[in-house]
Design a protein around this motif. Structure first.
Motif, PDB file in Angstrom:
ATOM      1  N   VAL A  17      14.525   7.298  54.060  1.00  0.00           N
ATOM      2  CA  VAL A  17      14.897   5.898  53.909  1.00  0.00           C
ATOM      3  C   VAL A  17      16.402   5.852  53.644  1.00  0.00           C
ATOM      4  CG1 VAL A  17      14.601   3.797  52.546  1.00  0.00           C
ATOM      5  CG2 VAL A  17      12.628   5.297  52.972  1.00  0.00           C
ATOM      6  N   VAL A  18      17.139   5.183  54.539  1.00  0.00           N
ATOM      7  CA  VAL A  18      18.575   5.006  54.362  1.00  0.00           C
ATOM      8  C   VAL A  18      18.791   3.558  53.913  1.00  0.00           C
ATOM      9  CG1 VAL A  18      20.851   5.262  55.413  1.00  0.00           C
ATOM     10  CG2 VAL A  18      18.950   6.675  56.239  1.00  0.00           C
ATOM     11  N   THR A  68      20.406  -3.836  56.740  1.00  0.00           N
ATOM     12  CA  THR A  68      19.095  -3.350  57.115  1.00  0.00           C
ATOM     13  C   THR A  68      18.771  -2.048  56.405  1.00  0.00           C
ATOM     14  OG1 THR A  68      17.639  -2.801  58.976  1.00  0.00           O
ATOM     15  CG2 THR A  68      19.911  -2.066  59.150  1.00  0.00           C
ATOM     16  N   ILE A  69      17.522  -1.822  56.249  1.00  0.00           N
ATOM     17  CA  ILE A  69      17.032  -0.539  55.772  1.00  0.00           C
ATOM     18  C   ILE A  69      16.677   0.248  57.035  1.00  0.00           C
ATOM     19  CG2 ILE A  69      14.614  -1.257  55.600  1.00  0.00           C
ATOM     20  CD1 ILE A  69      14.479   0.335  52.979  1.00  0.00           C
ATOM     21  N   ALA A  77      14.472   6.465  64.536  1.00  0.00           N
ATOM     22  CA  ALA A  77      14.997   5.575  63.503  1.00  0.00           C
ATOM     23  C   ALA A  77      14.434   4.171  63.723  1.00  0.00           C
ATOM     24  CB  ALA A  77      16.515   5.549  63.544  1.00  0.00           C
ATOM     25  N   TYR A  78      13.885   3.601  62.670  1.00  0.00           N
ATOM     26  CA  TYR A  78      13.355   2.235  62.682  1.00  0.00           C
ATOM     27  C   TYR A  78      14.215   1.402  61.747  1.00  0.00           C
ATOM     28  CZ  TYR A  78       9.298   4.676  64.560  1.00  0.00           C
ATOM     29  OH  TYR A  78       8.473   5.464  65.325  1.00  0.00           O
ATOM     30  N   GLU A  79      14.343   0.112  62.036  1.00  0.00           N
ATOM     31  CA  GLU A  79      15.166  -0.746  61.183  1.00  0.00           C
ATOM     32  C   GLU A  79      14.467  -2.054  60.861  1.00  0.00           C
ATOM     33  OE1 GLU A  79      18.809  -1.662  63.217  1.00  0.00           O
ATOM     34  OE2 GLU A  79      17.796  -2.782  64.776  1.00  0.00           O
ATOM     35  N   ALA A  84      10.525  -1.566  57.079  1.00  0.00           N
ATOM     36  CA  ALA A  84       9.885  -1.981  55.825  1.00  0.00           C
ATOM     37  C   ALA A  84       8.363  -1.880  55.916  1.00  0.00           C
ATOM     38  CB  ALA A  84      10.304  -3.409  55.474  1.00  0.00           C
ATOM     39  N   LEU A  85       7.799  -2.296  57.033  1.00  0.00           N
ATOM     40  CA  LEU A  85       6.342  -2.246  57.183  1.00  0.00           C
ATOM     41  C   LEU A  85       5.833  -0.812  57.331  1.00  0.00           C
ATOM     42  CD1 LEU A  85       5.758  -5.371  59.443  1.00  0.00           C
ATOM     43  CD2 LEU A  85       5.265  -5.122  56.998  1.00  0.00           C
ATOM     44  N   ARG A  86       6.581   0.034  58.007  1.00  0.00           N
ATOM     45  CA  ARG A  86       6.189   1.441  58.150  1.00  0.00           C
ATOM     46  C   ARG A  86       6.265   2.153  56.794  1.00  0.00           C
ATOM     47  NH1 ARG A  86       5.598   3.243  63.541  1.00  0.00           N
ATOM     48  NH2 ARG A  86       5.791   5.399  62.829  1.00  0.00           N
TER      49      ARG A  86
END
Length: 142
Positions: A17-18, A68-69, A77-79, A84-86
């Motif tokens: 988590v970034v 964004t996270i 990479a997801y944003e 958040a949901l993952r």
């Protein structure tokens, strides 16, 4: 730190988590994730850290104004709301049920995510520097 050494330290089987290390809301979110991650699924890096910078180059995302996270999982990479949901999917208890919102179209989810992200400093404030994790939590940070 050399590029090669940093790259080797970023190799992990954990999801990364970034987050915005100066944002009070983001720091509270990281603490919440740690508290509700009994399976030790996550590692963390602030955008402003050396690890955050290396990850942004490796996964080609920018943090000029971090709203964004980012979740790095399985080499992707997801944003925003997807990240958040993952993350929620892997949390303990009822929080994992939040993942069911993934079926809402991404544009709709991200609209609400962006609204919160744009106002997070105004509503929750920010620090002058990144948080320093406690001795117990340091192993969870890259």
């Amino acid at each position: 730190m050399s590029q090669t050494k940093m790259d080797s330290e970023l190799i992990t089987d954990k999801s990364i988590v970034v987050f915005d290390g100066v944002c009070n809301f983001c720091n509270a979110s990281v603490n919440f994730i740690i508290k509700n991650d009994s399976k030790d699924n996550f590692r963390f890096a602030a955008y402003q850290s050396e690890a955050g910078e290396m990850l942004s180059k490796k996964y080609n995302f920018k943090f000029d104004d971090p709203e964004t996270i980012i979740l790095i999982e399985g080499g992707k990479a997801y944003e925003k709301s997807t990240a958040a949901l993952r993350i929620a999917k892997k949390l303990d208890g009822i929080y994992s049920l939040l993942y069911s919102y993934i079926f809402i179209p991404k544009g709709v989810r991200d609209y609400f995510y962006k609204f919160i992200a744009k106002n997070r400093y105004k509503w929750f404030g920010k620090k002058d520097s990144c948080m320093i994790p406690s001795k117990e939590m340091r192993a969870k940070f890259l």
